[in-house]
Write an enzyme that holds these catalytic residues in place. Structure first.
Site, PDB file in Angstrom:
ATOM      1  CB  ALA A 259       6.092   6.731  12.386  1.00 36.56           C
ATOM      2  CG  ASP A 262       8.597   3.439  10.786  1.00 37.86           C
ATOM      3  OD1 ASP A 262       9.784   2.728  10.864  1.00 37.86           O
ATOM      4  OD2 ASP A 262       7.673   3.260  11.607  1.00 37.86           O
TER       5      ASP A 262
HETATM    6  O1  RIB Z   1       8.424   2.923  14.130  1.00 35.48           O
HETATM    7  C1  RIB Z   1       7.027   3.110  14.898  1.00 35.48           C
HETATM    8  C2  RIB Z   1       6.276   1.875  14.794  1.00 35.48           C
HETATM    9  O2  RIB Z   1       6.867   0.869  15.878  1.00 35.48           O
HETATM   10  C3  RIB Z   1       4.880   2.171  15.476  1.00 35.48           C
HETATM   11  O3  RIB Z   1       3.789   2.432  14.491  1.00 35.48           O
HETATM   12  C4  RIB Z   1       4.580   0.704  15.922  1.00 35.48           C
HETATM   13  O4  RIB Z   1       3.483   0.106  15.597  1.00 35.48           O
HETATM   14  C5  RIB Z   1       6.098  -0.091  16.026  1.00 35.48           C
HETATM   15  O5  RIB Z   1       5.943  -0.923  15.063  1.00 35.48           O
END
Ligand code: RIB
Length: 313
Positions: A259, A262
């Site tokens: 993550a 993200d």
């Molecule tokens: O980018 C990390 C995410 O990738 C994880 O949380 C997993 O669920 C996948 O979607």
């Protein structure tokens, strides 16, 4: 405006994407094909690229709405609650009665690197009508964020609608499988791939920063507004019509990279929505992502705004 001077109430971000329950094992090394190894720990944590980016944007100063799907099961209820706990608006979440909530099987090695296998489940049921039903949130948004863990036609629909509404449109092309549909590129203000995604999207072999920048050039020529490359320990690079600007990485001791991308995207979206300049938004995103790799798990690893601003960078 700086990250410190933000006005959160007006900083609206809409995230259209996936929610997964992450099943995480830690082991000294990642297993090779055919190999059985012993791990050292097992944990579950809220994840999914869409939900992670929504949580990151919320913790880092934005007012966030999430559009996605979960199953009618304990994982789905836990993922919804996790978003609500971070103040993410869940009016755009749909419960799919006959599909399980998405799961991700994650292995993390001693260096913090991971492999991830996702089983989309309910994420595959996301429909364009869910995006249309949240038109008021889209209208209010400054920034709209998508990834590729939900059906492609819904991503295309969202990008087109967000662009038509004049929003800042971010696509994180993860996981990438090949080139994006050609008509998407002009709808994207910031395409945010990592090195391997840049290679898959562009067809340019990427080994190191120069290769990544060549790949970014191809994606710009295909119509993307700007390409923001995340390059791990090599930092980030912003490629646009004026050239390429490089941003060195912040050094931290890595525990788990899950993550980190993200967190970068969510932080970047939140900062742009707050009115920050691009360069400042990128540095803020790098700092948030750097802090996330010092902690385990996806959503549990995402720092809040105070933690990022207080860190002695
Ligand atoms: O980018 C990390 C995410 O990738 C994880 O949380 C997993 O669920 C996948 O979607």
């Amino acid at each position: 405006m700086s990250v410190e001077e933000n006005t959160p109430a007006q900083a609206v971000v809409v995230v259209v994407g996936s929610l997964n329950m992450d099943l995480i094992v830690r082991a000294a090394d990642l297993p090779r094909p055919g190999q059985t190894i012993s791990g050292s720990s097992f944990a579950t944590a809220a994840g999914g690229k869409g939900a992670n980016q929504a949580v990151a944007a919320a913790r880092l100063g934005a007012q966030v709405s999430m559009i996605g799907c979960v199953g009618d099961d304990p994982n789905g209820r836990a993922l919804r609650q996790a978003l609500l706990d971070d103040g993410v608006d869940c009016d755009g979440l749909r419960v799919i009665p006959d599909a399980p909530t998405g799961v991700a099987l994650i292995t993390v090695d001693a260096a913090g690197q991971n492999t991830i296998v996702i089983v989309p489940g309910a994420n595959a049921a996301l429909a364009p009508g869910q995006v249309d039903a949240l038109e008021s949130a889209l209208q209010a948004a400054k920034v709209v964020v998508c990834q590729l863990e939900v059906p492609e036609h819904v991503v295309g629909h969202t990008l087109a609608r967000a662009k038509a509404l004049g929003k800042t449109v971010i696509l994180n092309p993860a996981p990438a499988t090949g080139p994006l549909p050609a008509q998407w590129l002009p709808w994207i203000d910031y395409l945010v791939p990592n090195e391997s995604e840049a290679q898959l999207l562009s067809g340019v072999a990427v080994a190191g920063r120069e290769g990544a920048e060549a790949a970014a050039q191809v994606l710009l020529e295909r119509g993307a507004g700007k390409v923001l490359l995340t390059l791990g320990e090599a930092g980030a690079a912003l490629a646009g019509p004026e050239g390429v600007q490089h941003f060195p990485a912040f050094q931290v001791s890595a525990v788990d990279a899950t993550a980190a991308g993200d967190t970068f995207i969510g932080a970047f979206a939140a900062a742009l929505a707050q009115g920050c300049a691009e360069v400042e938004a990128i540095r803020f995103a790098q700092q948030a992502a750097a802090l996330s790799v010092t902690r385990e798990g996806a959503q549990p690893s995402i720092p809040n705004r105070q933690q990022v601003l207080a860190w002695p960078w």
